[in-house]
Design a protein around this motif. Structure first.
Motif, mmCIF file in Angstrom:
data_model
loop_
_atom_site.group_PDB
_atom_site.id
_atom_site.type_symbol
_atom_site.label_atom_id
_atom_site.label_comp_id
_atom_site.label_asym_id
_atom_site.label_seq_id
_atom_site.Cartn_x
_atom_site.Cartn_y
_atom_site.Cartn_z
ATOM 1 N N HIS A 134 -21.862 2.304 26.985
ATOM 2 C CA HIS A 134 -21.442 3.379 27.879
ATOM 3 C C HIS A 134 -20.476 2.868 28.934
ATOM 4 N N SER A 135 -20.248 1.557 28.973
ATOM 5 C CA SER A 135 -19.316 0.964 29.924
ATOM 6 C C SER A 135 -18.617 -0.200 29.243
ATOM 7 N N ALA A 136 -17.402 -0.491 29.712
ATOM 8 C CA ALA A 136 -16.693 -1.659 29.186
ATOM 9 C C ALA A 136 -16.177 -2.502 30.341
ATOM 10 N N TRP A 137 -16.165 -3.813 30.076
ATOM 11 C CA TRP A 137 -15.673 -4.812 31.033
ATOM 12 C C TRP A 137 -14.293 -5.225 30.522
ATOM 13 N N VAL A 138 -13.275 -5.058 31.333
ATOM 14 C CA VAL A 138 -11.907 -5.333 30.880
ATOM 15 C C VAL A 138 -11.212 -6.262 31.861
ATOM 16 N N SER A 139 -10.218 -6.982 31.346
ATOM 17 C CA SER A 139 -9.452 -7.907 32.181
ATOM 18 C C SER A 139 -8.285 -7.162 32.820
ATOM 19 N N THR A 140 -7.638 -7.826 33.758
ATOM 20 C CA THR A 140 -6.480 -7.220 34.425
ATOM 21 C C THR A 140 -5.382 -6.894 33.416
ATOM 22 N N ARG A 141 -5.177 -7.797 32.441
ATOM 23 C CA ARG A 141 -4.128 -7.556 31.436
ATOM 24 C C ARG A 141 -4.441 -6.285 30.625
ATOM 25 N N ALA A 142 -5.705 -6.055 30.325
ATOM 26 C CA ALA A 142 -6.082 -4.839 29.591
ATOM 27 C C ALA A 142 -5.805 -3.603 30.438
ATOM 28 N N LEU A 143 -6.099 -3.682 31.721
ATOM 29 C CA LEU A 143 -5.803 -2.542 32.614
ATOM 30 C C LEU A 143 -4.298 -2.287 32.649
ATOM 31 N N GLU A 144 -3.523 -3.366 32.708
ATOM 32 C CA GLU A 144 -2.057 -3.218 32.749
ATOM 33 C C GLU A 144 -1.541 -2.573 31.459
ATOM 34 N N LEU A 145 -2.001 -3.085 30.324
ATOM 35 C CA LEU A 145 -1.520 -2.546 29.045
ATOM 36 C C LEU A 145 -1.861 -1.061 28.924
ATOM 37 N N ALA A 146 -3.003 -0.659 29.493
ATOM 38 C CA ALA A 146 -3.422 0.745 29.423
ATOM 39 C C ALA A 146 -2.763 1.584 30.515
ATOM 40 N N GLY A 147 -2.064 0.912 31.416
ATOM 41 C CA GLY A 147 -1.405 1.653 32.507
ATOM 42 C C GLY A 147 -2.385 2.244 33.515
ATOM 43 N N ILE A 148 -3.559 1.602 33.641
ATOM 44 C CA ILE A 148 -4.570 2.111 34.589
ATOM 45 C C ILE A 148 -4.291 1.517 35.971
ATOM 46 N N THR A 149 -4.000 2.387 36.921
ATOM 47 C CA THR A 149 -3.707 1.949 38.291
ATOM 48 C C THR A 149 -4.522 2.811 39.255
ATOM 49 N N ALA A 150 -4.291 2.577 40.539
ATOM 50 C CA ALA A 150 -4.970 3.385 41.560
ATOM 51 C C ALA A 150 -4.615 4.867 41.398
ATOM 52 N N ALA A 151 -3.442 5.111 40.799
ATOM 53 C CA ALA A 151 -2.982 6.496 40.672
ATOM 54 C C ALA A 151 -3.581 7.211 39.457
ATOM 55 N N THR A 152 -4.249 6.451 38.577
ATOM 56 C CA THR A 152 -4.796 7.078 37.358
ATOM 57 C C THR A 152 -6.040 7.881 37.714
ATOM 58 N N PRO A 153 -6.056 9.168 37.396
ATOM 59 C CA PRO A 153 -7.277 9.937 37.690
ATOM 60 C C PRO A 153 -8.400 9.579 36.710
ATOM 61 N N ASP A 154 -9.648 9.785 37.131
ATOM 62 C CA ASP A 154 -10.763 9.640 36.192
ATOM 63 C C ASP A 154 -10.644 10.720 35.124
ATOM 64 N N PRO A 155 -10.886 10.365 33.860
ATOM 65 C CA PRO A 155 -10.922 11.423 32.842
ATOM 66 C C PRO A 155 -12.134 12.333 33.079
ATOM 67 N N VAL A 156 -12.107 13.531 32.517
ATOM 68 C CA VAL A 156 -13.207 14.478 32.781
ATOM 69 C C VAL A 156 -14.550 13.947 32.294
ATOM 70 N N ASP A 157 -14.529 13.119 31.257
ATOM 71 C CA ASP A 157 -15.806 12.659 30.699
ATOM 72 C C ASP A 157 -16.056 11.184 30.997
ATOM 73 N N GLY A 158 -15.493 10.688 32.098
ATOM 74 C CA GLY A 158 -15.727 9.281 32.389
ATOM 75 C C GLY A 158 -15.319 8.902 33.793
ATOM 76 N N ARG A 159 -15.398 7.598 34.086
ATOM 77 C CA ARG A 159 -15.133 7.138 35.436
ATOM 78 C C ARG A 159 -14.554 5.727 35.404
ATOM 79 N N ILE A 160 -13.506 5.514 36.208
ATOM 80 C CA ILE A 160 -12.915 4.184 36.381
ATOM 81 C C ILE A 160 -13.530 3.576 37.643
ATOM 82 N N GLU A 161 -14.130 2.400 37.492
ATOM 83 C CA GLU A 161 -14.724 1.739 38.658
ATOM 84 C C GLU A 161 -13.597 1.236 39.559
ATOM 85 N N ARG A 162 -13.708 1.493 40.867
ATOM 86 C CA ARG A 162 -12.621 1.148 41.798
ATOM 87 C C ARG A 162 -13.174 0.479 43.049
ATOM 88 N N ASP A 163 -12.260 -0.227 43.757
ATOM 89 C CA ASP A 163 -12.640 -0.769 45.057
ATOM 90 C C ASP A 163 -12.381 0.289 46.133
#
Ligand SMILES: [Zn+2]
Length: 561
Positions: free
Chosen positions: A147-176
């Protein structure tokens, strides 16, 4: 004089689950079926000089265990990748990931999984930790429960996940605190990275399934319901099963629960029917169930609750979790699947998800009448008292993963504080449902947690985690007291849930699930009598399988036994 037995098991303690004779000394097998049970003298009468006689030396024999909710293709693929399931701490995991990455310098993605949340502060791992051991390589590692995945910074970059990425309706991005992603993705947010992964080939699934099958046989398991079978390109576990069945390498009996894609609707049912028809041609394989995942898990506040989660201070929040399928659509889908003759296997953890699942079966009953399809609801973590009363009337099987029903860290630190005392007392009501004559089936949800039936039965009868099953560095926080002890069941019921109970879900109880003349010779020889175990010696959880047979053929034998 009937034809002599091919195989005779003699001088043992055979626990048959046959109401006519619960215990016998010996079993005769011919042509893969049980042809006699009784005293050693009785069975010797069925032998010739050609019979292979196996002296059990007093050991216990049980019907082969059947796991009613398990993910062998995923578990097997993970066994062959970066396998974190043997680790217990953040440090263990980082060492394993670092060594695995170093061993495969030319592979782009570091893949695998099996970490457990209590090993990390607040249950949440970070990309920074992974970066320290793999550098700039992309990493995607689902946790045990997927139900959760642990990803590296490079994986976040490749997916284009940044502070500006909204949470999808069926999930959540863990943030500081600043909104920056920190390296954990929950539920639907996992797919932001998952879609970038190299697709699994059918051959990868074949190899994974073979590894998983060997492992499950080593635990006495001879049949299961696979709770997530897909046939899409790049995720074709269905084809892998068909290949194994086609060349007689499938030694377990398997019912596939075909994966309901929640972004789609009724149009996918024709595809299910086509797969069911193909599987009907295969030996030991059927595709007669459909898996609908209705919610997430309590630990990430995604299980669907009737009332909101509490925050860390015990105050109510505005979060009631997620219903992955809206309840009205769920009623329609289940009614349609029921009409088409499919069993429905619903994942429901929160009390609202359980209620929505029961409501959906109620709609199907109202529309279609009785079906005999044995729909089942798996996990059943929080069940409202009103709903405890509904299972029996609806003919819904309670499919429990009993290993979770204890006060381990995941329960005491990540769940109980956020449910509060009232709802915490409604968890895993195995005893309550059994006492209401609800059919009970047991499964593991491996690779979410161990597929060892002895560890799972241990918790079902004690509601205490077996030694060695705990994770994290703070054992002082673990509750050693039985967790909701009124929900304990006796050992005979636990064995039944893992044999005849799961066979019932799989519509295999006429052929398997007990040791009776006429049934298939699917059984396990174990190293001790489960009914005479010593708690100081580890209890039921410490039992080991010596031999596993499917239709009289040895599919596992412990070395040196
Ligand atoms: Zn599962």
């Amino acid at each position: 004089m009937p034809a002599p037995a091919d195989i005779a098991l003699i001088d043992g303690s055979v626990y048959t689950l046959d109401p006519a004779r619960a215990w016998v000394e010996a079993v005769a097998i011919r042509g893969g079926r049980i042809v006699g049970t009784g005293s050693t003298a009785d069975i010797r009468d069925l032998c010739s000089t050609a019979t292979e006689v196996i002296d059990l030396r007093g050991r216990m024999v049980v019907p082969g265990f059947q796991d009613s909710h398990v993910h062998p293709p995923m578990g097997g693929v993970e066994m062959l990748r970066c396998d974190l399931s043997g680790g217990h701490s953040r440090q263990d995991y980082l060492e394993t990931v670092g060594a695995y990455a170093a061993s495969l310098p030319d592979v782009e993605w570091i893949l695998g999984g099996g970490w457990s949340m209590p090993a990390f502060p607040g249950g949440v791992p970070t990309a920074a930790d992974l970066d320290a051991v793999v550098g700039a390589r992309p990493v995607f590692l689902p946790n045990r429960d997927h139900h959760s995945a642990w990803v590296s910074t490079r994986a976040l970059e490749l997916a284009g996940i940044t502070a500006a990425t909204p949470d999808p309706v069926d999930g959540r991005i863990e943030r500081d605190a600043a909104g920056q992603p920190t390296g954990a993705l929950h539920e639907g947010a996992m797919s932001l990275v998952e879609r970038l992964l190299p697709p699994l080939r059918t051959e990868d699934y074949v190899q994974g399934l073979l590894a998983a099958q060997a492992y499950l046989h080593s635990l006495g398991i001879t049949a299961w319901q696979d709770a997530w079978v897909t046939s899409s390109p790049g995720q074709n576990s269905f084809e892998a099963y068909m290949q194994l069945a086609g060349d007689a390498r499938l030694t377990a009996r398997v019912v596939a629960a075909l994966w309901w894609e929640r972004g789609r609707g009724a149009e996918q049912v024709d595809g299910f029917s086509a797969l069911r028809a193909r599987a009907a041609e295969a030996d030991r394989f059927a595709a007669t169930s459909v898996k609908i995942m209705q919610d997430g898990v309590c630990e990430t506040f995604t299980a669907a609750m009737l009332t909101p989660y509490l925050d860390a201070h015990g105050h109510s929040t505005d979060n009631c979790g997620l219903s992955f399928v809206d309840p009205e659509s769920l009623r329609e889908h289940v009614t349609l699947l029921d009409a088409e003759g499919f069993q429905v296997h619903v994942h429901a953890i929160g009390d609202r998800a359980v209620r929505e699942a029961l409501d959906a079966v109620e709609s199907a009953r109202a529309a279609n009448g009785p079906s005999g399809l044995r729909h089942h609801v798996a996990h059943l973590q929080v069940v409202h008292l009103d709903d405890v009363e509904r299972f029996a009337g609806l003919g819904v099987v309670a499919n429990f993963q009993p290993l979770w029903a204890c006060g381990d860290e995941q329960m005491m630190e990540l769940t109980v504080p956020f449910l509060g005392p009232e709802r915490s007392a409604l968890q895993y009501p195995i005893g309550s449902l059994q006492s209401r004559s609800v059919p009970i089936a047991f499964g593991s949800d491996w690779p979410v947690s161990t597929p060892n039936p002895f560890a799972e039965m241990h918790v079902a009868v004690t509601r205490v985690a077996p030694a060695g099953a705990r994770f994290g560095a703070d054992p002082g926080s673990v509750d050693e007291a039985p967790f909701l002890p009124d929900e304990r069941i006796d050992l005979a019921s636990a064995v039944r849930a893992f044999t005849l109970g799961s066979a019932y879900v799989n519509h295999l109880e006429a052929e398997t699930g007990s040791i009776e003349p006429g049934k298939r010779a699917d059984l396990a020889v174990i190293d001790r009598n489960l009914f005479e175990v010593d708690e100081l010696d580890g209890g039921v959880a410490a039992a080991q399988v010596i031999v596993t047979m499917v239709e009289g053929e040895v599919v596992f034998e412990r070395a040196g036994s």
